[in-house]
Design a protein around this motif. Sequence first.
Motif, PDB file in Angstrom:
ATOM      1  N   THR A   1      -2.274   4.868  -1.974  1.00 36.85           N
ATOM      2  CA  THR A   1      -1.660   6.203  -2.168  1.00 36.85           C
ATOM      3  C   THR A   1      -1.353   6.630  -3.476  1.00 36.85           C
ATOM      4  O   THR A   1      -0.847   7.827  -3.890  1.00 36.85           O
ATOM      5  N   THR A   2      -1.670   5.733  -4.418  1.00 34.56           N
ATOM      6  CA  THR A   2      -1.253   6.168  -6.072  1.00 34.56           C
ATOM      7  C   THR A   2      -2.127   7.273  -6.633  1.00 34.56           C
ATOM      8  O   THR A   2      -3.238   6.666  -6.670  1.00 34.56           O
ATOM      9  N   GLU A   3      -1.638   8.068  -7.139  1.00 31.08           N
ATOM     10  CA  GLU A   3      -2.511   9.123  -7.820  1.00 31.08           C
ATOM     11  C   GLU A   3      -2.309   9.426  -9.412  1.00 31.08           C
ATOM     12  O   GLU A   3      -3.379   9.874 -10.100  1.00 31.08           O
TER      13      GLU A   3
ATOM     14  N   ASP B   1      -8.442   1.894   7.228  1.00 28.16           N
ATOM     15  CA  ASP B   1      -7.711   0.994   6.490  1.00 28.16           C
ATOM     16  C   ASP B   1      -8.101  -0.425   6.723  1.00 28.16           C
ATOM     17  O   ASP B   1      -9.162  -0.627   7.168  1.00 28.16           O
TER      18      ASP B   1
ATOM     19  N   LYS C   1      -9.896   7.818  -2.862  1.00 22.32           N
ATOM     20  CA  LYS C   1      -9.195   8.121  -3.982  1.00 22.32           C
ATOM     21  C   LYS C   1      -8.972   6.684  -4.860  1.00 22.32           C
ATOM     22  O   LYS C   1      -8.611   6.791  -6.184  1.00 22.32           O
ATOM     23  N   ARG C   2      -9.127   5.489  -4.482  1.00 20.44           N
ATOM     24  CA  ARG C   2      -9.050   4.305  -5.332  1.00 20.44           C
ATOM     25  C   ARG C   2     -10.280   4.065  -5.926  1.00 20.44           C
ATOM     26  O   ARG C   2     -11.450   4.124  -5.273  1.00 20.44           O
TER      27      ARG C   2
ATOM     28  N   ASN D   1      -9.667   4.156   1.257  1.00 17.95           N
ATOM     29  CA  ASN D   1      -9.319   5.333   0.702  1.00 17.95           C
ATOM     30  C   ASN D   1     -10.041   5.402  -0.530  1.00 17.95           C
ATOM     31  O   ASN D   1     -10.034   4.734  -1.403  1.00 17.95           O
TER      32      ASN D   1
ATOM     33  N   GLU E   1       0.807  -1.219  -0.125  1.00 25.24           N
ATOM     34  CA  GLU E   1      -0.040   0.087   0.114  1.00 25.24           C
ATOM     35  C   GLU E   1       0.881   1.298  -0.001  1.00 25.24           C
ATOM     36  O   GLU E   1       0.245   2.363   0.469  1.00 25.24           O
ATOM     37  N   SER E   2       2.128   1.057  -0.393  1.00 26.71           N
ATOM     38  CA  SER E   2       3.157   2.277  -0.244  1.00 26.71           C
ATOM     39  C   SER E   2       3.248   2.806  -2.094  1.00 26.71           C
ATOM     40  O   SER E   2       3.542   2.027  -2.721  1.00 26.71           O
ATOM     41  N   TYR E   3       2.840   3.990  -2.258  1.00 23.54           N
ATOM     42  CA  TYR E   3       3.097   4.477  -3.604  1.00 23.54           C
ATOM     43  C   TYR E   3       4.611   4.599  -4.019  1.00 23.54           C
ATOM     44  O   TYR E   3       5.081   4.277  -5.115  1.00 23.54           O
TER      45      TYR E   3
ATOM     46  N   SER F   1      -1.609   0.733  -5.301  1.00 18.82           N
ATOM     47  CA  SER F   1      -1.707   0.955  -3.755  1.00 18.82           C
ATOM     48  C   SER F   1      -2.703   2.258  -3.400  1.00 18.82           C
ATOM     49  O   SER F   1      -3.247   2.735  -4.416  1.00 18.82           O
TER      50      SER F   1
END
Length: 345
Positions: free
Chosen positions: A129-131, A223, A192-193, A190, A102-104, A127
């Motif tokens: 946090t991927t934008e 999470d 954002k996903r 999240n 889960e880390s960009y 992940s």
Amino acid sequence: MTKEITIYDIARELKLSPATISRGLKSSKVINKGTVKRILEKAEELGYRHNNFASSLRKQKSHTIGVLLHELNSNFITSVLSGIEKITAEAGYDIIIAHSGESYEKEVSNVTNLFHKRVDGLIASLSFTTENLDHFKLFFEKNIPVIFFDRADENSDSTHVIIDNYKCGYTVTQHLVEQGCKRIVLLTSNLKRNVYAQRHRGYVDALFDAGIAYNKKLVLIKDLSEESAVAAAHEILKMKPRPDGLFVTNDFKAAVCMQELKRNGVKIPEDIAIVGFNNDAISKLIEPQLSTVNYPGKDMGEITARNLVSHLKGEGNIATTRRIIVKSDLIIRGSSLRKKVHLPL
């Protein structure tokens, strides 16, 4: 260090040409069967190993597919991997697995490493946090095929294999409304996903269509850990008035949350009706059994891998199909079945 045995060493031992040895090691039909047998026996005796790396450099093909995951500790991901491995193995491809946790930042590093390992193609799930997909440009610019599954950027031109997360979110919420629920908590991750954003959108629209006002205080974004599920249960217990419905976008979190609610005297589904997501094995092991969305991970893995392998073999082109939707269904079990509440007019 022990010297690496080459075809030249075998050729010298058998007094044959290196070209003959090379063909014999491949059991070529142009070589006499007796000669092939002698070559294979001598290769085994000397401890010869085929140099896949050198062969890959010559052919510009590694027969290896990279698989980039957002996590490993998940029944869903395990089932996806099972589907990927089945298809790639049948097609003669090896896989290299990497995970971002889960880390960009780790995802960026893994993408670069897989590129330099010269994989022929890449299967990826993003992940939390991927934008953006900038770190995949290494692959895009070299025309190395990439297919995203589950977690993808649905607004990009990249090929992705997903379920209809919006429809699933709508259907689950609609089911809870039909069971008499008026205050429905959404426990999700999240936004954002794409997967969680689309399920949230389905939840919002189903409430609207049922004439129930959206309340952002009933949307808990956590999470995927056990601790966060327990914390969510205690937040629900403190809510006034108490929610009567709970939609959790992950079965493990749903099971943990349900157990914590039960420990605090909440009856399921009489007090709170609960629906999870993924149809993990745990959904059948808890009491009452968990209503959930069947998310066919193995099918998703097979479909993703089959499309990539077809592209690599020149039998298909992933660029012609940007979005592939895998069928999913709501499975209704005891955790959400309750008598409808008939409120006085």
